[in-house]
Structures are given as C-alpha cells and as structure tokens.
Design a protein around this motif. Structure first.
Motif, mmCIF file in Angstrom:
data_model
loop_
_atom_site.group_PDB
_atom_site.id
_atom_site.type_symbol
_atom_site.label_atom_id
_atom_site.label_comp_id
_atom_site.label_asym_id
_atom_site.label_seq_id
_atom_site.Cartn_x
_atom_site.Cartn_y
_atom_site.Cartn_z
ATOM 1 N N ASP A 57 0.874 -1.230 0.345
ATOM 2 C CA ASP A 57 -0.275 -0.059 -0.372
ATOM 3 C C ASP A 57 0.915 1.615 0.167
ATOM 4 N N VAL A 58 1.434 0.868 0.731
ATOM 5 C CA VAL A 58 2.789 2.651 0.727
ATOM 6 C C VAL A 58 3.754 2.600 -0.905
ATOM 7 N N PHE A 59 4.043 1.635 -1.272
ATOM 8 C CA PHE A 59 4.780 1.697 -3.031
ATOM 9 C C PHE A 59 3.808 2.176 -3.423
ATOM 10 N N LYS A 60 2.302 1.671 -3.523
ATOM 11 C CA LYS A 60 1.420 2.110 -4.274
ATOM 12 C C LYS A 60 0.856 3.776 -3.921
ATOM 13 N N ALA A 61 0.981 4.018 -2.915
ATOM 14 C CA ALA A 61 0.231 5.388 -2.829
ATOM 15 C C ALA A 61 1.282 6.147 -3.461
ATOM 16 N N GLY A 62 3.249 5.733 -2.972
ATOM 17 C CA GLY A 62 4.057 6.914 -3.350
ATOM 18 C C GLY A 62 4.098 6.906 -4.867
ATOM 19 N N PHE A 63 3.579 5.963 -5.635
ATOM 20 C CA PHE A 63 3.746 5.611 -7.106
ATOM 21 C C PHE A 63 2.697 6.231 -7.429
ATOM 22 N N GLU A 64 1.839 6.088 -7.110
ATOM 23 C CA GLU A 64 0.193 7.538 -7.423
ATOM 24 C C GLU A 64 0.539 8.381 -6.944
ATOM 25 N N LEU A 65 1.501 8.576 -6.066
ATOM 26 C CA LEU A 65 1.917 10.868 -5.432
ATOM 27 C C LEU A 65 2.661 11.286 -6.666
ATOM 28 N N ALA A 66 3.866 10.046 -7.226
ATOM 29 C CA ALA A 66 4.801 9.774 -8.118
ATOM 30 C C ALA A 66 3.995 10.629 -9.056
ATOM 31 N N LEU A 67 3.120 10.016 -10.156
ATOM 32 C CA LEU A 67 1.982 10.204 -10.914
ATOM 33 C C LEU A 67 1.330 10.927 -10.975
ATOM 34 N N GLU A 68 0.815 11.683 -10.464
ATOM 35 C CA GLU A 68 0.024 12.823 -9.675
ATOM 36 C C GLU A 68 0.872 14.001 -10.116
ATOM 37 N N LEU A 69 1.299 14.264 -8.589
ATOM 38 C CA LEU A 69 2.414 15.326 -9.136
ATOM 39 C C LEU A 69 3.464 15.706 -9.323
ATOM 40 N N GLY A 70 4.531 14.480 -9.697
ATOM 41 C CA GLY A 70 5.648 14.281 -10.145
ATOM 42 C C GLY A 70 6.474 14.960 -9.748
ATOM 43 N N ILE A 71 7.940 15.812 -9.642
ATOM 44 C CA ILE A 71 8.648 15.895 -8.983
ATOM 45 C C ILE A 71 9.199 17.852 -8.997
ATOM 46 N N LEU A 72 9.150 18.310 -7.517
ATOM 47 C CA LEU A 72 9.102 19.604 -7.989
ATOM 48 C C LEU A 72 10.787 20.322 -8.677
ATOM 49 N N CYS A 73 11.248 20.838 -9.557
ATOM 50 C CA CYS A 73 12.309 21.379 -9.570
ATOM 51 C C CYS A 73 12.653 22.761 -8.816
ATOM 52 N N THR A 74 13.379 22.779 -7.992
ATOM 53 C CA THR A 74 13.296 24.198 -7.111
ATOM 54 C C THR A 74 13.921 25.053 -8.401
ATOM 55 N N SER A 75 14.966 24.719 -8.849
ATOM 56 C CA SER A 75 15.411 25.893 -9.711
ATOM 57 C C SER A 75 14.579 26.060 -10.640
ATOM 58 N N THR A 76 14.191 25.800 -11.713
ATOM 59 C CA THR A 76 13.389 26.079 -12.364
ATOM 60 C C THR A 76 11.843 26.617 -11.508
ATOM 61 N N GLU A 77 11.142 26.287 -10.415
ATOM 62 C CA GLU A 77 10.256 26.176 -10.242
ATOM 63 C C GLU A 77 8.690 26.009 -10.666
ATOM 64 N N ARG A 78 9.433 24.614 -11.958
ATOM 65 C CA ARG A 78 8.402 24.069 -12.568
ATOM 66 C C ARG A 78 8.316 22.396 -12.046
ATOM 67 N N ARG A 79 7.321 21.837 -12.357
ATOM 68 C CA ARG A 79 7.174 20.031 -11.912
ATOM 69 C C ARG A 79 7.382 19.527 -13.280
ATOM 70 N N ILE A 80 8.133 18.475 -12.525
ATOM 71 C CA ILE A 80 8.700 16.929 -13.775
ATOM 72 C C ILE A 80 7.937 16.345 -14.115
ATOM 73 N N ILE A 81 6.867 16.005 -14.963
ATOM 74 C CA ILE A 81 5.627 14.897 -15.184
ATOM 75 C C ILE A 81 6.567 13.843 -15.803
ATOM 76 N N PHE A 82 6.280 12.806 -15.203
ATOM 77 C CA PHE A 82 6.667 11.263 -16.549
ATOM 78 C C PHE A 82 5.386 10.581 -15.895
ATOM 79 N N SER A 83 5.261 9.811 -17.192
ATOM 80 C CA SER A 83 4.080 9.217 -17.349
ATOM 81 C C SER A 83 4.432 7.898 -16.269
ATOM 82 N N GLU A 84 2.885 7.109 -16.432
ATOM 83 C CA GLU A 84 2.601 5.963 -15.963
ATOM 84 C C GLU A 84 4.178 4.999 -16.676
ATOM 85 N N GLU A 85 3.747 5.193 -17.932
ATOM 86 C CA GLU A 85 5.542 3.632 -18.311
ATOM 87 C C GLU A 85 6.435 4.463 -17.594
ATOM 88 N N GLU A 86 6.758 5.628 -17.941
ATOM 89 C CA GLU A 86 8.403 5.721 -17.521
ATOM 90 C C GLU A 86 8.372 5.745 -16.777
#
Length: 102
Positions: A57-86
């Motif tokens: 459950d923790v893995f699934k929740a974290g995976f969904e979180l990454a999929l929905e939010l992406g990763i914040l790049c603090t240098s550009t103040e933009r979210r890096i979004i990856f697809s589910e397959e990526e």
C-alpha cells in the motif's frame, strides 16, 4: 529511461509551481489523500513493519503520488511530470542495491 537532457527539458517546460505552494499546499494535501485512501497508519510500537500488505500500500500510494504530482525542480519552479510507463521503467531499471562507504 530518459536521458539527462530529456529530464532537463521537462524541468524547463513542466507546470509552474512555486516551492512554497508545493511544500505548504500541494504535497501535504496529496499525501493526506493517499494516506486516507490506503488507510496508512504510523505504529509507534512497530517502527519497521514487515506487513506485506502495508508495504504494498505504501508503494502504491507513493507511485500514485509521483504520477499525479511529479517532482518539483526548485531551480526552475516547475514540476517534472513523468508518464506511468516512464515511472514503471525507472522502477524496473533502478539498481537493486546501493553500497555506501567501504
């Protein structure tokens, strides 16, 4: 897997998100949603749980979180979004272990 240049391109073209908004609004809200959705609870008496269901459950929740939010790049103040397959490819190709120190 993406090349470094492809990730940099995503960091320059992703949705704009200020670090304060990420830290104070977006991330806490989504984490709370996932904790509630999966019924994840912290157990003070068992700091290192070995419950396979909880681990899944923790893995699934974290995976969904990454999929929905992406990763914040603090240098550009933009979210890096990856697809589910990526993301699945990144997990599949990640090293199975790391050695730190000697």
């Amino acid at each position: 897997m993406h090349s470094f240049l492809e990730v940099l391109e995503k960091a320059e073209s992703g949705p704009i998100c200020e670090e304060k908004e990420w830290n104070m609004k977006l991330l806490p809200k989504k984490v709370s949603e996932k904790v509630k959705e999966y019924g994840i609870k912290f157990n003070h008496d068992n700091l290192i749980p070995n419950d396979d269901g909880l681990i899944d459950d923790v893995f699934k929740a974290g995976f969904e979180l990454a999929l929905e939010l992406g990763i914040l790049c603090t240098s550009t103040e933009r979210r890096i979004i990856f697809s589910e397959e990526e993301l699945k490819t990144a997990v599949r190709e990640a090293p199975s272990e790391r050695i730190l120190g000697r």
